[in-house]
Design an enzyme around this catalytic site. Structure first.
Site, mmCIF file in Angstrom:
data_model
loop_
_atom_site.group_PDB
_atom_site.id
_atom_site.type_symbol
_atom_site.label_atom_id
_atom_site.label_comp_id
_atom_site.label_asym_id
_atom_site.label_seq_id
_atom_site.Cartn_x
_atom_site.Cartn_y
_atom_site.Cartn_z
ATOM 1 N N LEU A 1 10.138 54.998 51.268
ATOM 2 C CA LEU A 1 9.131 54.041 51.732
ATOM 3 C C LEU A 1 8.743 54.280 53.191
ATOM 4 O O LEU A 1 9.524 54.866 53.956
ATOM 5 C CB LEU A 1 9.695 52.618 51.619
ATOM 6 C CG LEU A 1 9.927 52.053 50.216
ATOM 7 C CD1 LEU A 1 10.681 50.730 50.309
ATOM 8 C CD2 LEU A 1 8.603 51.871 49.472
ATOM 9 N N SER A 2 7.583 53.787 53.547
ATOM 10 C CA SER A 2 7.192 53.764 54.956
ATOM 11 C C SER A 2 8.249 52.960 55.726
ATOM 12 O O SER A 2 8.651 51.879 55.287
ATOM 13 C CB SER A 2 5.814 53.100 55.088
ATOM 14 O OG SER A 2 5.457 52.985 56.440
ATOM 15 N N SER B 1 11.354 53.857 56.154
ATOM 16 C CA SER B 1 12.724 54.063 55.644
ATOM 17 C C SER B 1 13.528 55.025 56.524
ATOM 18 O O SER B 1 14.739 55.147 56.365
ATOM 19 C CB SER B 1 12.691 54.578 54.196
ATOM 20 O OG SER B 1 11.997 55.809 54.126
ATOM 21 N N SER C 1 10.893 60.283 59.046
ATOM 22 C CA SER C 1 10.566 61.112 60.210
ATOM 23 C C SER C 1 11.766 61.224 61.145
ATOM 24 O O SER C 1 12.027 62.302 61.707
ATOM 25 C CB SER C 1 9.387 60.511 60.982
ATOM 26 O OG SER C 1 8.286 60.369 60.135
ATOM 27 N N THR C 2 12.485 60.119 61.286
ATOM 28 C CA THR C 2 13.667 60.135 62.160
ATOM 29 C C THR C 2 14.690 61.137 61.633
ATOM 30 O O THR C 2 15.244 61.942 62.406
ATOM 31 C CB THR C 2 14.284 58.720 62.216
ATOM 32 O OG1 THR C 2 13.282 57.812 62.671
ATOM 33 C CG2 THR C 2 15.481 58.671 63.145
ATOM 34 N N ASP D 1 2.156 61.834 58.105
ATOM 35 C CA ASP D 1 1.261 61.223 59.095
ATOM 36 C C ASP D 1 0.532 62.297 59.904
ATOM 37 O O ASP D 1 -0.684 62.225 60.110
ATOM 38 C CB ASP D 1 2.091 60.366 60.068
ATOM 39 C CG ASP D 1 1.926 58.873 59.806
ATOM 40 O OD1 ASP D 1 0.910 58.484 59.210
ATOM 41 O OD2 ASP D 1 2.814 58.096 60.204
ATOM 42 N N ARG E 1 -2.044 64.342 57.975
ATOM 43 C CA ARG E 1 -3.257 63.579 57.686
ATOM 44 C C ARG E 1 -4.219 63.552 58.878
ATOM 45 O O ARG E 1 -5.331 63.045 58.777
ATOM 46 C CB ARG E 1 -2.882 62.146 57.245
ATOM 47 C CG ARG E 1 -2.412 62.074 55.805
ATOM 48 C CD ARG E 1 -1.903 60.703 55.437
ATOM 49 N NE ARG E 1 -1.552 60.594 54.027
ATOM 50 C CZ ARG E 1 -2.403 60.355 53.042
ATOM 51 N NH1 ARG E 1 -3.680 60.192 53.324
ATOM 52 N NH2 ARG E 1 -1.992 60.280 51.794
ATOM 53 N N SER F 1 5.534 60.403 49.407
ATOM 54 C CA SER F 1 5.530 61.071 48.083
ATOM 55 C C SER F 1 6.041 60.106 47.008
ATOM 56 O O SER F 1 7.110 60.322 46.447
ATOM 57 C CB SER F 1 6.322 62.381 48.114
ATOM 58 O OG SER F 1 7.509 62.314 48.845
ATOM 59 N N GLY G 1 -3.347 48.581 48.645
ATOM 60 C CA GLY G 1 -2.671 49.739 48.051
ATOM 61 C C GLY G 1 -1.601 50.307 48.960
ATOM 62 O O GLY G 1 -1.486 51.527 49.107
HETATM 63 N N1 LIG Z 1 -1.794 52.478 51.831
HETATM 64 C C1 LIG Z 1 -0.786 53.108 52.456
HETATM 65 N N2 LIG Z 1 0.386 53.344 51.804
HETATM 66 C C2 LIG Z 1 1.371 53.990 52.460
HETATM 67 N N3 LIG Z 1 1.298 54.470 53.723
HETATM 68 C C3 LIG Z 1 0.142 54.277 54.398
HETATM 69 C C4 LIG Z 1 -0.941 53.584 53.807
HETATM 70 N N4 LIG Z 1 -1.941 53.537 54.712
HETATM 71 C C5 LIG Z 1 -1.524 54.142 55.819
HETATM 72 N N5 LIG Z 1 -0.261 54.611 55.642
HETATM 73 C C6 LIG Z 1 0.443 55.409 56.655
HETATM 74 O O1 LIG Z 1 0.441 56.733 56.127
HETATM 75 C C7 LIG Z 1 1.744 57.293 56.136
HETATM 76 C C8 LIG Z 1 2.086 57.905 54.775
HETATM 77 O O2 LIG Z 1 1.448 59.119 54.588
HETATM 78 P P1 LIG Z 1 1.998 60.116 53.472
HETATM 79 O O3 LIG Z 1 1.117 61.311 53.526
HETATM 80 O O4 LIG Z 1 3.444 60.321 53.678
HETATM 81 O O5 LIG Z 1 1.748 59.294 52.127
HETATM 82 S S1 LIG Z 1 1.799 59.792 50.623
HETATM 83 O O6 LIG Z 1 2.972 60.674 50.479
HETATM 84 O O7 LIG Z 1 0.552 60.492 50.321
HETATM 85 O O8 LIG Z 1 1.914 58.569 49.805
HETATM 86 C C9 LIG Z 1 2.707 56.178 56.400
HETATM 87 O O9 LIG Z 1 3.610 56.722 57.347
HETATM 88 P P2 LIG Z 1 5.209 56.524 57.289
HETATM 89 O O10 LIG Z 1 5.426 55.154 57.798
HETATM 90 O O11 LIG Z 1 5.712 57.564 58.233
HETATM 91 O O12 LIG Z 1 5.703 56.728 55.889
HETATM 92 C C10 LIG Z 1 1.856 55.032 56.953
HETATM 93 O O13 LIG Z 1 1.969 54.996 58.352
HETATM 94 N N1 LIG Z 2 19.158 55.511 60.892
HETATM 95 C C1 LIG Z 2 18.440 54.613 61.565
HETATM 96 N N2 LIG Z 2 19.038 53.557 62.150
HETATM 97 C C2 LIG Z 2 18.301 52.650 62.840
HETATM 98 N N3 LIG Z 2 16.956 52.698 62.971
HETATM 99 C C3 LIG Z 2 16.313 53.719 62.386
HETATM 100 C C4 LIG Z 2 17.017 54.719 61.653
HETATM 101 N N4 LIG Z 2 16.117 55.595 61.169
HETATM 102 C C5 LIG Z 2 14.917 55.172 61.596
HETATM 103 N N5 LIG Z 2 15.025 54.048 62.330
HETATM 104 C C6 LIG Z 2 13.911 53.306 62.935
HETATM 105 O O1 LIG Z 2 13.117 52.787 61.876
HETATM 106 C C7 LIG Z 2 11.741 52.922 62.171
HETATM 107 C C8 LIG Z 2 11.062 53.752 61.078
HETATM 108 O O2 LIG Z 2 11.585 55.065 61.112
HETATM 109 P P1 LIG Z 2 10.682 56.314 60.753
HETATM 110 O O3 LIG Z 2 11.525 57.519 60.887
HETATM 111 O O4 LIG Z 2 9.399 56.292 61.515
HETATM 112 O O5 LIG Z 2 10.377 56.024 59.195
HETATM 113 P P2 LIG Z 2 9.323 56.686 58.205
HETATM 114 O O6 LIG Z 2 9.035 58.067 58.721
HETATM 115 O O7 LIG Z 2 10.002 56.700 56.879
HETATM 116 O O8 LIG Z 2 8.121 55.789 58.230
HETATM 117 C C9 LIG Z 2 11.658 53.545 63.548
HETATM 118 O O9 LIG Z 2 11.464 52.520 64.485
HETATM 119 C C10 LIG Z 2 13.006 54.203 63.735
HETATM 120 O O10 LIG Z 2 13.389 54.239 65.094
#
Ligand SMILES: Nc1ncnc2c1ncn2[C@@H]1O[C@H](COP(=O)(O)OS(=O)(=O)O)[C@@H](OP(=O)(O)O)[C@H]1O
Ligand SMILES: Nc1ncnc2c1ncn2[C@@H]1O[C@H](COP(=O)(O)OP(=O)(O)O)[C@@H](O)[C@H]1O
Length: 207
Positions: free
Chosen positions: A38-39, A41, A44-45, A67, A70, A111, A160
């Site tokens: 999930l976003s 989760s 990236s970290t 991100d 895109r 994904s 969505g």
């Molecule tokens: N509708 C919607 N659903 C999910 N995520 C959204 C959406 N709109 C924008 N974002 C931002 O786009 C990042 C996800 O891009 P991805 O290319 O990883 O998505 S996917 O694999 O095609 O589903 C995702 O980044 P992460 O938080 O790093 O996962 C979001 O910041």
């Molecule tokens: N293992 C961890 N423990 C505590 N905080 C975390 C951990 N991994 C990520 N975070 C925090 O959670 C938030 C989302 O992390 P991020 O890596 O951007 O997630 P994603 O790429 O899945 O969207 C960020 O603020 C990051 O600093």
């Protein structure tokens, strides 16, 4: 929109230096570490922490972050199911090129659909597609909400959004699953340690 069918009258061009030669040069094996979740989760970290750990061990890796991609390669794609499928397909193909170059390619994309991830796995003939499931509860991801997107999704401003009104299909057979321990999220260094140990134990850190 260009056709995605394969063109006619095209031939594979072989080159004298191949993947094995490049792996020898780098003293590692090309592979893909595919991080899904999930976003928020922690994809990236984890990707950055694994990349840094590998770098400090003299291993060459490259991160493909959803991100970031895109902003360029995939800037023509949105978040409809077919756009996400095309996003994953393209990144799978790019990851395959990086792995063929001998690199440890770390991908960090939501994904969300199993079918798209399995199509990427099918691009790799051996065990060099390593799927990592960031199994973090939605409540945690939503509480983190570093970009404020969950808030917008809950308010109906973003439609969505994965986990809110678009599905996330968890992997059934990922190589590595990372979740809470006693209800607490492990630090990134610990998670990265699990991934790097897997790469070590499975022979990817030597040619
Ligand atoms: N509708 C919607 N659903 C999910 N995520 C959204 C959406 N709109 C924008 N974002 C931002 O786009 C990042 C996800 O891009 P991805 O290319 O990883 O998505 S996917 O694999 O095609 O589903 C995702 O980044 P992460 O938080 O790093 O996962 C979001 O910041
Ligand atoms: N293992 C961890 N423990 C505590 N905080 C975390 C951990 N991994 C990520 N975070 C925090 O959670 C938030 C989302 O992390 P991020 O890596 O951007 O997630 P994603 O790429 O899945 O969207 C960020 O603020 C990051 O600093």
């Amino acid at each position: 929109m260009p056709s995605l069918r394969m063109s006619a009258n095209i031939f594979w061009q072989d080159c004298p230096i191949g993947k094995l030669d490049r792996q020898k040069l780098l003293n590692q094996k090309g592979c893909v570490v595919w991080i899904t979740g999930l976003s928020g989760s922690g994809k990236s970290t984890l990707a950055c922490t694994v990349g840094r750990d590998l770098h400090s061990r003299g291993k060459l890796s490259y991160i493909l972050d959803g991100d970031n991609l895109r902003h360029g390669l995939n800037k023509d794609l949105g978040f409809k199911a077919e756009d996400r499928a095309e996003n994953i397909r393209r990144v799978g193909e790019v990851a395959k090129l990086f792995a063929d170059a001998g690199l440890i390619c770390i991908t960090s994309l939501i994904s969300p659909y199993r079918r798209d991830r399995e199509a990427c796995r099918a691009l790799f003939s051996d065990a060099s597609f390593i799927e990592i499931f960031m199994n973090m509860p939605l409540e945690l991801c939503e509480a983190r909400d570093p970009k404020g997107l969950y808030k917008l999704a809950r308010a109906g401003v973003i439609k969505g959004f994965t986990g809110i009104d678009d599905p996330y299909e968890p992997p059934l057979d990922s190589e590595i699953e990372i979740g809470l321990k006693d209800g607490i999220c492990p630090p990134p260094s610990e998670m990265a340690g699990v991934v790097v140990s897997y790469l070590e134990e499975n022979g990817f850190l030597h040619e």
